[in-house]
Write an enzyme that holds these catalytic residues in place. Structure first.
Site, short mmCIF file in Angstrom:
data_model
loop_
_atom_site.label_atom_id
_atom_site.label_comp_id
_atom_site.label_asym_id
_atom_site.label_seq_id
_atom_site.Cartn_x
_atom_site.Cartn_y
_atom_site.Cartn_z
N CYS A 2 1.38 6.85 5.55
CA CYS A 2 0.49 6.49 6.64
C CYS A 2 1.15 6.75 7.98
O CYS A 2 2.24 7.29 8.07
CB CYS A 2 0.11 5.01 6.53
SG CYS A 2 -0.55 4.53 4.92
N ARG A 50 -4.37 5.25 7.50
CA ARG A 50 -4.04 5.18 6.08
C ARG A 50 -4.32 6.45 5.31
O ARG A 50 -5.39 7.05 5.45
CB ARG A 50 -4.82 4.03 5.42
CG ARG A 50 -4.34 3.81 3.97
CD ARG A 50 -5.10 2.72 3.27
NE ARG A 50 -4.49 2.44 1.97
CZ ARG A 50 -5.12 1.91 0.94
NH1 ARG A 50 -6.40 1.60 1.04
NH2 ARG A 50 -4.48 1.70 -0.19
N LEU A 51 -3.31 6.85 4.52
CA LEU A 51 -3.48 7.85 3.47
C LEU A 51 -3.40 7.08 2.15
O LEU A 51 -2.34 6.56 1.80
CB LEU A 51 -2.39 8.91 3.53
CG LEU A 51 -2.41 9.97 2.42
CD1 LEU A 51 -3.67 10.82 2.51
CD2 LEU A 51 -1.16 10.86 2.50
N ILE A 53 -2.85 6.02 -1.46
CA ILE A 53 -2.07 6.49 -2.60
C ILE A 53 -2.08 5.46 -3.72
O ILE A 53 -2.35 5.77 -4.87
CB ILE A 53 -0.61 6.78 -2.19
CG1 ILE A 53 -0.55 7.81 -1.05
CG2 ILE A 53 0.21 7.25 -3.40
CD1 ILE A 53 -1.04 9.18 -1.41
N ASN A 75 4.28 2.13 6.66
CA ASN A 75 4.22 3.55 6.33
C ASN A 75 5.24 3.81 5.24
O ASN A 75 6.44 3.63 5.46
CB ASN A 75 4.53 4.40 7.57
CG ASN A 75 4.76 5.86 7.24
OD1 ASN A 75 4.20 6.39 6.29
ND2 ASN A 75 5.58 6.52 8.03
N GLY A 76 4.79 4.22 4.06
CA GLY A 76 5.74 4.54 2.99
C GLY A 76 5.24 4.11 1.63
O GLY A 76 4.06 3.86 1.42
N ASP A 100 1.40 -2.17 -2.77
CA ASP A 100 2.76 -2.54 -2.40
C ASP A 100 2.87 -3.20 -1.04
O ASP A 100 3.85 -3.87 -0.74
CB ASP A 100 3.69 -1.33 -2.48
CG ASP A 100 3.17 -0.12 -1.70
OD1 ASP A 100 2.07 -0.19 -1.15
OD2 ASP A 100 3.88 0.91 -1.68
N ILE A 291 6.26 28.98 -2.58
CA ILE A 291 6.02 29.96 -1.53
C ILE A 291 6.96 31.14 -1.72
O ILE A 291 8.14 30.96 -2.00
CB ILE A 291 6.24 29.33 -0.14
CG1 ILE A 291 5.12 28.34 0.18
CG2 ILE A 291 6.32 30.39 0.94
CD1 ILE A 291 3.76 28.95 0.39
#
Length: 631
Positions: A2, A50-51, A53, A75-76, A100, A291
């Protein structure tokens, strides 16, 4: 993963405008495209992007504790949150979510700042205590997750995951710290000890900060450090068994997610090891991506395909070409501060590729720092052996003179490029290593700087950061101290900054299992001969992984994630190199001698020197200054 931001007033409980917090969070919306939240109270404001997960449908932030006494933005990821949840439940904690974040709140309420040592994860978070009127800020052991800080003119402290969120605050002054330019020209990045802007700092890795209403700004407290002072005993078989157990635990713990998960795969030892261990525990094919380059000598995609076939992964790859140079402005804006590790470009591209099919990707970062895997570690070890038999009174005049006279033969075979080695041998171990890891040495920097900038810089030299750190390291040998400096300076400043910014730019969470702190602490106790044997780094790790990987993957020369900027600046990008001396932003600063910059570009284009890394530095500095709107 995040993005977080906030404001805390140290002196008076001034109201915090929620719109100000919202604007700061909007600047880092890419870090959290799945949700947002703002919370304010007298003297404090917290914001979050927020992302999702873990606990995708729940765990909104800012999050209140079960008794509403504390608020969190985080964040984490905490990899052992399930075990901690069970322990805290026994102690009376009540949980309303499955994520968490709530575990961190409960751990803080039970153990206070000591909760940090119980967290196995990557994190930067802020906890506000409404009763005590304190704000607690913390950053993970290695600095995987960033946290910028700034004291503002209204008596407040602002914090955020990225510098661009702080620059969204109208009271932040955009004045360049000239010492950061010395740092950047030396290392290719602005280390965590400094920021590009005056008045902005970074909370160091493994540190916390407790802000109290009515008290002045305190000094960060170190809550974790790595020690190389002890040596583990045991035969090779026992050490292998322990290492394999730690590797398996580290990888498995980072495969917990409620969203699609995969891995970066370069075909090198580290990423191949991670993929092998993922395949061992995964019930479905591991999703991998890599890549390649249009310069055959730098393209490792064939090795990645071979590993993908070996472990039956669902593999995807993409090519990086000179046309990608057109994205340099976007790349500069991703980092805010000037950042000249050219591997950021392919890393960004592989993150974009990964994000098309997964939300979490495991990487192989961290093993070289922990297990002595860089070529420079081999040189450092050999040079220290020579230093131990030749007194400084002999080394300094002999090797110093030879080094000064020896040409900077970038065009020659590697074995004949002895200038750096000779100058390193003239110095002590710490000074020599600082020179070895610098991108631009002191003599070359001085030739580029203008007289005005030399006055601004004064007596400061960027190498001091590394030499002082090495001399005070909890370590036994020069190799120990070199690895300690890598873990404290290079890793958070370059490697982890690169991966965090480019992955977050596309809404991807990157996880580094080889930086599990238990694994790194184990590696730091290994005898030197087990870490480095002859010219072979990561000796024990490679020996351990022979049961999974073929020898020609384990023992082929280390390539690294290299971008062919040398060829690019002599070919399709020659015009960009040629205009460096007259670049608008650089010219306005007055920091450099334009004629010296033009000579650097001309020598490279004509093939008389390989100045590609320096040209890339100057180009990224120019574009970063333009993006920050400063001079």
């Amino acid at each position: 993963m995040c993005g977080i931001a906030g404001i805390f007033h140290l002196e008076t409980a001034k109201p915090v405008d929620p719109l100000r917090i919202e604007r700061m969070c909007d600047a880092i919306a890419h870090r959290g495209p799945d949700g947002q939240g703002v919370w304010t109270a007298p003297g404090v404001g917290l914001g979050h992007r927020r992302l999702s997960i873990i606990d995708v449908a729940g765990s909104p932030q800012p999050m209140a504790s079960s008794d509403d006494r504390t608020m969190l933005v985080f964040n984490g990821e905490i990899y052992n949150y399930r075990e901690l949840r069970q322990e805290l439940r026994v102690l009376g904690a009540v949980f309303q979510t499955d994520g968490d974040s709530e575990v961190i709140l409960a751990a803080w309420q039970k153990w206070g700042p000591e909760c940090l040592s119980r967290l196995n994860g990557i994190f930067a978070f802020a906890i506000y205590d409404l009763d005590a009127r304190t704000l607690f800020l913390a950053r993970d052991r290695f600095g995987v997750k960033p946290l910028f800080l700034a004291e503002l003119s209204d008596g407040s402290v602002a914090f955020a995951s990225e510098l661009k969120a702080l620059t969204a605050h109208p009271l932040l002054r955009r004045e360049i710290d000239p010492l950061s330019i010395e740092d950047f020209l030396t290392w290719g990045y602005v280390p965590d000890a400094r920021s590009i802007l005056k008045g902005v700092t970074k909370l160091p890795a493994g540190h916390s900060l407790l802000l109290r209403y009515g008290s002045p700004m305190p000094t960060p407290r170190q809550w974790w450090d790595i020690s190389f002072a002890d040596r583990r005993k045991g035969n090779f078989e026992d050490l292998e068994a322990e290492l394999l157990h730690l590797l398996r635990e580290a990888v498995a713990s980072r495969m917990v997610a409620d969203v699609p998960l995969g891995a970066f795969l370069s075909g090198g030892v580290d990423s191949s090891s991670v993929v092998a261990l993922m395949a061992e525990v995964s019930s479905a094919p591991v999703k991998t991506c890599s890549i390649g380059f249009d310069v055959a000598s730098l393209d490792e995609s064939a090795y990645a395909r071979r590993i993908a076939e070996r472990f039956g992964t669902e593999h995807r790859e993409r090519l990086v070409s000179p046309d990608d140079f057109e994205a340099v402005d976007t790349l500069a804006s991703i980092f805010d501060e000037p950042f000249a590790d050219a591997s950021a470009l392919p890393t960004w591209r592989v993150c974009q590729l990964a994000r098309e099919s997964v939300t979490v990707a495991l990487s192989g970062d961290g093993a070289d720092e922990a297990f002595a895997g860089y070529r420079r570690h081999v040189f450092q070890h050999g040079e220290d052996r020579l230093r131990s038999v030749l007194p400084a009174m002999l080394r300094r005049p002999v090797f110093g003179t030879l080094g000064a006279l020896y040409p900077k033969a970038d065009w020659a075979p590697r074995s004949l490029r002895a200038k750096t080695t000779l100058l390193s041998l003239a110095a002590d171990s710490a000074e020599g290593y600082a020179r070895a890891i610098s991108v631009t040495g002191p003599e070359h920097r001085n030739a580029l700087y203008s007289a005005d900038f030399k006055r601004l810089r004064g007596d400061y030299r960027a190498e001091t950061l590394v030499t002082e750190l090495m001399r005070g390291a909890p370590a036994r040998s020069g190799l120990d101290r070199a690895q300690y400096a890598d873990l404290k300076v290079w890793l958070p400043g370059d490697i982890l900054t690169k991966v965090d910014r480019v992955s977050m730019a596309v809404g991807l969470e990157a996880r580094e299992p080889l930086l599990d702190h238990r694994l790194v602490e184990f590696a730091a106790t290994l005898p030197e001969a087990v870490r480095l044997r002859g010219k072979q780094g990561k000796w024990l790790m490679k020996r351990t992984m022979r049961r999974y990987l073929p020898d020609d993957v384990l023992y082929r020369p280390k390539q690294g994630f290299v971008t062919p900027i040398d060829e690019w600046f002599r070919g399709p990008l020659a015009s960009a190199a040629g205009s460096i001396g007259t670049s608008a932003a650089l010219a306005r600063t007055g920091w450099f001698d334009p004629r010296s910059l033009s000579k650097v570009a001309e020598a490279h284009i004509q093939g008389r020197a390989n100045n590609s890394r320096l040209l890339w530095q100057l180009l990224m500095l120019d574009r970063s200054l333009e993006g920050l709107g400063v001079s």
